[in-house]
Scaffold this motif. Sequence first.
Motif, short mmCIF file in Angstrom:
data_model
loop_
_atom_site.label_atom_id
_atom_site.label_comp_id
_atom_site.label_asym_id
_atom_site.label_seq_id
_atom_site.Cartn_x
_atom_site.Cartn_y
_atom_site.Cartn_z
N SER A 228 0.87 -1.18 0.00
CA SER A 228 0.00 0.00 0.00
C SER A 228 0.90 1.23 0.00
N GLY A 229 1.29 1.65 -1.20
CA GLY A 229 2.27 2.74 -1.29
C GLY A 229 3.59 2.25 -0.75
N PRO A 230 4.21 3.00 0.14
CA PRO A 230 5.50 2.57 0.68
C PRO A 230 5.36 1.60 1.86
N ASN A 231 4.16 1.18 2.19
CA ASN A 231 3.91 0.35 3.37
C ASN A 231 3.35 -1.01 2.98
N LEU A 232 3.36 -1.92 3.95
CA LEU A 232 2.69 -3.21 3.80
C LEU A 232 1.52 -3.26 4.77
N LYS A 233 0.34 -3.56 4.24
CA LYS A 233 -0.89 -3.60 5.04
C LYS A 233 -1.43 -5.02 5.08
N CYS A 234 -2.10 -5.36 6.18
CA CYS A 234 -2.76 -6.66 6.28
C CYS A 234 -3.86 -6.72 5.22
N SER A 235 -3.93 -7.84 4.52
CA SER A 235 -4.96 -7.95 3.49
C SER A 235 -5.96 -9.05 3.78
N GLN A 236 -5.46 -10.22 4.12
CA GLN A 236 -6.36 -11.34 4.35
C GLN A 236 -5.96 -12.04 5.64
N ILE A 237 -6.95 -12.46 6.40
CA ILE A 237 -6.71 -13.21 7.63
C ILE A 237 -7.50 -14.50 7.55
N LYS A 238 -6.81 -15.61 7.74
CA LYS A 238 -7.46 -16.92 7.76
C LYS A 238 -7.14 -17.60 9.08
#
Length: 124
Positions: free
Chosen positions: A106-116
């Motif tokens: 997400s731009g210059p960052n890493l964001k949580c996308s999916q949680i299982k």
Amino acid sequence: MHAEEIHILDATLNEIRIENPVSCVEKQVTSRIVINNDKVSVNLEVQDLKSEKVYSRSESGSWNQNIGFGSILKYEINDKKIIAYVSAQASPSTFIGELVVSYISSGPNLKCSQIKFRASDEPK
């Protein structure tokens, strides 16, 4: 106790911020532990998927009111993607499984996308 943080660098050696997986889990997962006589029902819901497991009350000396997350936190890189594994604990001695957290850029960052959720009795 041993605690470490993950640090990720880009090609120019600037640090990439990564969203805390425990915070993501706490925001997106609902849980409930219900004690009824000699049975303990442990319920977890994440991204519209529900899981329930019933234990004998005697399997642990005490039970949490809700599932505790993150007493064990592991990271791995799989197919050039970072994955976090967040423990899910119903009592001091009962781990019901782990939440598998995937990330997206997400731009210059890493964001949580999916949680299982992966139950402790499921193969890895």
